[in-house]
Motif scaffolding. Sequence first.
Motif, PDB file in Angstrom:
ATOM      1  N   ALA A  81       0.836  -1.197   0.000  1.00  0.00           N
ATOM      2  CA  ALA A  81       0.000   0.000   0.000  1.00  0.00           C
ATOM      3  C   ALA A  81       0.871   1.246   0.000  1.00  0.00           C
ATOM      4  O   ALA A  81       0.610   2.213  -0.729  1.00  0.00           O
ATOM      5  CB  ALA A  81      -0.927  -0.009   1.219  1.00  0.00           C
ATOM      6  N   ALA A  82       1.950   1.211   0.794  1.00  0.00           N
ATOM      7  CA  ALA A  82       2.834   2.375   0.872  1.00  0.00           C
ATOM      8  C   ALA A  82       3.502   2.633  -0.472  1.00  0.00           C
ATOM      9  O   ALA A  82       3.642   3.784  -0.911  1.00  0.00           O
ATOM     10  CB  ALA A  82       3.875   2.149   1.960  1.00  0.00           C
ATOM     11  N   ARG A  84       2.319   1.696  -3.499  1.00  0.00           N
ATOM     12  CA  ARG A  84       1.284   2.228  -4.411  1.00  0.00           C
ATOM     13  C   ARG A  84       1.096   3.714  -4.174  1.00  0.00           C
ATOM     14  O   ARG A  84       0.949   4.502  -5.088  1.00  0.00           O
ATOM     15  CB  ARG A  84      -0.057   1.518  -4.155  1.00  0.00           C
ATOM     16  N   ASN A  85       1.126   4.068  -2.902  1.00  0.00           N
ATOM     17  CA  ASN A  85       0.862   5.453  -2.549  1.00  0.00           C
ATOM     18  C   ASN A  85       1.971   6.390  -3.022  1.00  0.00           C
ATOM     19  O   ASN A  85       1.716   7.464  -3.555  1.00  0.00           O
ATOM     20  CB  ASN A  85       0.696   5.543  -1.027  1.00  0.00           C
ATOM     21  N   PHE A  90      -2.256   6.020 -10.660  1.00  0.00           N
ATOM     22  CA  PHE A  90      -3.130   5.278 -11.576  1.00  0.00           C
ATOM     23  C   PHE A  90      -4.078   6.201 -12.317  1.00  0.00           C
ATOM     24  O   PHE A  90      -4.637   7.129 -11.744  1.00  0.00           O
ATOM     25  CB  PHE A  90      -4.004   4.283 -10.794  1.00  0.00           C
ATOM     26  N   LEU A  97     -13.448   8.246 -10.032  1.00  0.00           N
ATOM     27  CA  LEU A  97     -13.456   9.257  -8.975  1.00  0.00           C
ATOM     28  C   LEU A  97     -14.506   8.841  -7.953  1.00  0.00           C
ATOM     29  O   LEU A  97     -15.450   8.118  -8.284  1.00  0.00           O
ATOM     30  CB  LEU A  97     -13.812  10.628  -9.558  1.00  0.00           C
ATOM     31  N   ILE A  98     -14.341   9.307  -6.733  1.00  0.00           N
ATOM     32  CA  ILE A  98     -15.327   8.966  -5.695  1.00  0.00           C
ATOM     33  C   ILE A  98     -16.399  10.046  -5.667  1.00  0.00           C
ATOM     34  O   ILE A  98     -16.111  11.234  -5.486  1.00  0.00           O
ATOM     35  CB  ILE A  98     -14.636   8.814  -4.333  1.00  0.00           C
ATOM     36  N   LEU A 101     -16.972  12.775  -2.984  1.00  0.00           N
ATOM     37  CA  LEU A 101     -15.911  13.727  -2.670  1.00  0.00           C
ATOM     38  C   LEU A 101     -15.814  14.773  -3.775  1.00  0.00           C
ATOM     39  O   LEU A 101     -16.092  14.488  -4.941  1.00  0.00           O
ATOM     40  CB  LEU A 101     -14.571  12.996  -2.524  1.00  0.00           C
ATOM     41  N   LEU A 109      -6.932  12.667  -2.037  1.00  0.00           N
ATOM     42  CA  LEU A 109      -7.107  11.359  -1.409  1.00  0.00           C
ATOM     43  C   LEU A 109      -5.804  10.574  -1.211  1.00  0.00           C
ATOM     44  O   LEU A 109      -5.508  10.152  -0.091  1.00  0.00           O
ATOM     45  CB  LEU A 109      -8.131  10.547  -2.199  1.00  0.00           C
ATOM     46  N   PRO A 110      -4.996  10.370  -2.263  1.00  0.00           N
ATOM     47  CA  PRO A 110      -3.766   9.592  -2.025  1.00  0.00           C
ATOM     48  C   PRO A 110      -2.845  10.277  -1.012  1.00  0.00           C
ATOM     49  O   PRO A 110      -2.152   9.597  -0.252  1.00  0.00           O
ATOM     50  CB  PRO A 110      -3.109   9.526  -3.406  1.00  0.00           C
ATOM     51  N   TYR A 113      -3.282   9.514   2.712  1.00  0.00           N
ATOM     52  CA  TYR A 113      -2.744   8.262   3.245  1.00  0.00           C
ATOM     53  C   TYR A 113      -1.270   8.380   3.592  1.00  0.00           C
ATOM     54  O   TYR A 113      -0.645   7.419   3.986  1.00  0.00           O
ATOM     55  CB  TYR A 113      -2.981   7.119   2.260  1.00  0.00           C
ATOM     56  N   LYS A 115       1.528   9.881   6.016  1.00  0.00           N
ATOM     57  CA  LYS A 115       1.511  10.414   7.380  1.00  0.00           C
ATOM     58  C   LYS A 115       2.413  11.646   7.499  1.00  0.00           C
ATOM     59  O   LYS A 115       2.348  12.360   8.478  1.00  0.00           O
ATOM     60  CB  LYS A 115       1.981   9.337   8.367  1.00  0.00           C
ATOM     61  N   ARG A 158      -5.052  13.492  -9.842  1.00  0.00           N
ATOM     62  CA  ARG A 158      -4.959  12.662  -8.647  1.00  0.00           C
ATOM     63  C   ARG A 158      -3.746  11.728  -8.756  1.00  0.00           C
ATOM     64  O   ARG A 158      -3.034  11.492  -7.778  1.00  0.00           O
ATOM     65  CB  ARG A 158      -6.244  11.844  -8.481  1.00  0.00           C
TER      66      ARG A 158
ATOM     67  N   ALA B 724      -5.951   1.310  -4.360  1.00  0.00           N
ATOM     68  CA  ALA B 724      -5.071   1.595  -5.495  1.00  0.00           C
ATOM     69  C   ALA B 724      -4.309   2.881  -5.238  1.00  0.00           C
ATOM     70  O   ALA B 724      -3.158   3.029  -5.641  1.00  0.00           O
ATOM     71  CB  ALA B 724      -5.885   1.710  -6.778  1.00  0.00           C
ATOM     72  N   LEU B 725      -4.942   3.816  -4.560  1.00  0.00           N
ATOM     73  CA  LEU B 725      -4.290   5.095  -4.300  1.00  0.00           C
ATOM     74  C   LEU B 725      -3.380   5.039  -3.083  1.00  0.00           C
ATOM     75  O   LEU B 725      -2.811   6.036  -2.676  1.00  0.00           O
ATOM     76  CB  LEU B 725      -5.333   6.186  -4.089  1.00  0.00           C
ATOM     77  N   GLY B 726      -3.271   3.851  -2.466  1.00  0.00           N
ATOM     78  CA  GLY B 726      -2.284   3.710  -1.405  1.00  0.00           C
ATOM     79  C   GLY B 726      -2.842   3.531  -0.016  1.00  0.00           C
ATOM     80  O   GLY B 726      -2.091   3.553   0.953  1.00  0.00           O
ATOM     81  N   ASP B 731      -6.241   1.988   6.999  1.00  0.00           N
ATOM     82  CA  ASP B 731      -6.864   3.210   6.485  1.00  0.00           C
ATOM     83  C   ASP B 731      -8.324   2.968   6.110  1.00  0.00           C
ATOM     84  O   ASP B 731      -9.192   3.808   6.342  1.00  0.00           O
ATOM     85  CB  ASP B 731      -6.129   3.717   5.241  1.00  0.00           C
TER      86      ASP B 731
END
Lengths: 238, 809
Positions: A81-82, A84-85, A90, A97-98, A101, A109-110, A113, A115, A158, B724-726, B731
């Motif tokens: 996950a880290a 990908r972030n 992508f 899109l969400i 939001l 958003l990304p 995530y 910190k 994004r 996908a966005l991490g 989370d």
Amino acid sequence: MKTLIKLTNLKKVFSTDEVETHALSDINLEVKQGEYLSIAGPSGCGKSTLLSLLGLLDTCSGGSYNLNGHDVVDINGKQRAAIRNKEIGFVFQSFNLISELTVAENVALPLTYRKDLSKTERNDLVKAALEKVDMGHRTKHYPSQLSGGQQQRVAVARAIAGNPSIILADEPTGNLDSKNAELVMALLDKLHAEGATICMVTHDPRGAKRAERIIEIFDGRIVSDSPTTETKIAEAVA
Amino acid sequence: MSIFSDINFALRTLIKNPKFTALTVFVMTTGLTLCIYMFSFIQGTMVAPLPFKDGERIRAVDMIYNGMTYQGTSIRVHDFEDLKKRVQSYEVFDAYDIGTVNLSTNDRAVKYTGHFVTENFFKISEAKPLLGRLLSNEDALSGAEPVAVLSHTLWQSLFAGDKDVLGKKLRVNTKPTTIVGVMPDSYQFPDAGRIWLPYTTKATGVERSKADYVAVYGVLKPGVTDELANTEIKSLMAELEDKFPKLNSNTSARIWTIQESSMGDGTSVIILAMELAVGFILLLACINVGNLLFSRATEKGKETAIRTALGAPRATIIMQMMWESVLICSISGVLAVLFSGLWLEQSNTDLLEAFPFDPPFWWNMTITESSIIAAIVITLVTAFITGILPAIKATSGDFNATLRDGTRGAQGKSAGRLSKIVVISEVVLSCALLLLSTGMVYSVNQQNNVDYGTSVEDIFTVRVGLPETEYKNLEKRQQYYQTVMAALKAKPEVEDVSIARTLPGNWASYENIAIDGVDYGKKPQYPSSNSVGVAHNYFQMMEVNLREGRVFDSRDKMDSPLTAVVTENFAKKYFADGDVLGKRFKFVETDKDWYTIIGVVNDVLHGQPTAMNIAKPSAFTSIQQAPKRFISIVVKTKASDASTVANLSKIVTGVTQKIERDAPAYDVKTLRASIDQRNAGMNFVSELFLVFAAASMVLAFSGIYGVMSNTIVQKTQEIGIRRALGADESDIYKHFIIQGIKQLSIGLIIGIPMGVALVNMLEQSSLAQGSLMLYIIIPTLISAVMFLAIYYPVQRALKLEPCAALRHE
Ligand SMILES: Nc1ncnc2c1ncn2[C@@H]1O[C@H](COP(=O)(O)OP(=O)(O)OP(=O)(O)O)[C@@H](O)[C@H]1O
Ligand SMILES: [Mg+2]
């Protein structure tokens, strides 16, 4: 140039109750930093699967994957996950899109995530990304209030907001009319010109031609890997 | 024709989805069963009409003393006669008296409660004798031949159903009395009587302070409202209070229905609480089923949109969806009538077993016509709420937008908002309901475990009433006590024996007192205390602890100065400085002489264990100093199993019979049983609320879980995007839990105060008790439910690889 991606004998098998689908077999591929790679091939040949593996959205069934000098096959979910972030951006065919939001929140958003980012740093990055795709004036809108082309530009913003090492795009223009498709392709060109590494799946031959290098997949195997004609010409000139 | 095909279509849909159908029918049946049960229960008991022509207008007139209503024979006959002269609101304003009577035939003596009634009493209760005649006004005239009307039961037990019983004699309190009539078994007013005698209670010639108390009732004139009649009686009572400040201080009266009077003060509050509770449960059920139907409709949103685009009229689509809910609710309604009918039958038997008295004659705990009508109405309303509303909502969207919806991966915004509202309302309703129910169960539990201040186990009691004329002489009464106690003590089964006017858990007479040296002014507001006469060994045998001074002993004789032992709360309340011993008080209405306080013992609870009764102070007096005719004989035993109790009851009945033929023992039972029976009504109600609590828990849990998991499943793709966005797993959990906490907080912020308010409402009638522990446990429980309802669906969604989640439709 530094090697960003190195795939060795990569393999992906989907097993359902009845059948085993060898979606990818013996994939060997190197992508250098700053490259603009296009992936082509008939429907069902394994392009999206390859992109999912590159983006760590799925795990491979064999072989090795070295991303930016690190082996990423045997790492845990949190590390994936880290990566990908931080390393990957992508862009999807269906924008993804969400809907609850706003544009700005989607782009942020990304970054939420991570910190290690303050709120102001995050806002600055979001603003910069949206300006890059020429959507700085629509930050408060919701996706449903935008056209398809605009939505995809927001999706690109994004993808690049966190300065990833590589942008993965699966048929980014598949849902767009030709005019909007052209806009998005031009955007990717611009990003590439600024130094971004891009791997893009596309059916559109005109789109594919804009890349520097094109690989063709057939039935889960890479059958050709060559510079595009324009690149060849450019190289010849040089 | 088209309705037919619509129903057919709806039926096919339901059959095709057995799980969905079973779930919705289960939820709806739960809600409807509770609702119909409760409706029938309330209609059949607490507010059931009196089955008389003027039943609607019959009212009880009860005394209010210190703000509390006393039912039954509660009005001083002088007050009654004064009132009767002046009231304007009634067609009939009348009284009857209740008293224990000793009945003896040639071969035996028994003791029963007798009703002393007028001609009117029989008239308004539409009495028709089985044999002979009813009582007339002439029977009450002085010098008239003493006559009595027997109940069917008594006719059977004393005369074996002898057809020629009329004209035969029976000794009533030793007075030969002619039987003039027999009532049928079905006759009851206001409760099941055993024997009816002429009403002869009179104020004339009796000192006001020594007056009898009578039960007063009336038939309102047509058109007179309860409010009007209440205002009248209150103002008349206020005048009496002015006129007789000593006797009538803090005294007023009220009118209400016989039914309300028989159930007591808290009834209307209990009814309200029950109605609210089932209302909430039904609402929960409707929300759940409505939401299930709605989310299915949104799942089919595209299909609906396509059909609308193809020209299907919106009405058709709404009708089809509505028929589904009509079918679900109808099936549930039928099941609910069935279940609640069975349940009512069960309650009937349960109540008969638990109650120490026959249930009131107007009780009719069955499914009646009106419950069926109510069931149909409720079913239709729920079908409407669960069917039409979701259907309208589901089809109201712009179908073009639904078709075009490019932003996949989430519910539509309005569907999302709706599911949030659903979750919030489930939290609100279940929180309020659980607080109410547990508050009630908690208080009943507290009451069942209350400390009576005496030992309660292995105590056996009977009551006796000494015949009036033979025991005019006080020494003779004392003599009787001594003989009975000695005779019983001699039995090996008896560990110890004592005598008391009344026992813990049972009512004691709560009387106005005056403390020596306190000036109560012209319009006195006297304090009050329980007054309990006891034998000298009572404290030691009943394990009442002495705190200060001494208890009664041989010094407290009939001719020595009056003494009293008071409870700690008496001392604390009336002698704040702590100096109690040697102080004096008297019972205002009955005594001329002062009682000197010689000791202080721990608090003893008389009456039901409500907060109010617990706070009541008590003063014990010596029955040696003031021997009474009606007493309880208290026996300490080694055990209280059924055979010991049966054996003891034989011994005590035998001994008392031998000592005084005309004072048979009655009310034979253990102290524990008499306390339990007294609490039976509240226990029954609290069990009901336990069912409500369980039902609301199940419905709220399944509802919240259903909505949350549905929401999360629909957000599978969004989860894929976020990953996908991490986003890592924590989370994702965090995201949904934060969302959940928002809804939970809103729900609790509304639900907790609502529940607390409901508990407070009941607390005033001692029917519920709030506790900080419950105010913490219940919200925690709901939060846990919420957390689980988020955790499991998210966990399931996370099992998918992100790329699979992204492809999820
Ligand atoms: N989760 C899965 N389970 C089973 N088989 C799968 C799964 N995902 C993909 N496949 C199979 O793997 C093969 C490659 O699929 P992939 O989606 O990569 O094709 P594609 O090249 O992207 O095609 P298109 O151009 O149509 O997008 C296909 O045969 C597909 O059916
Ligand atoms: Mg594909």
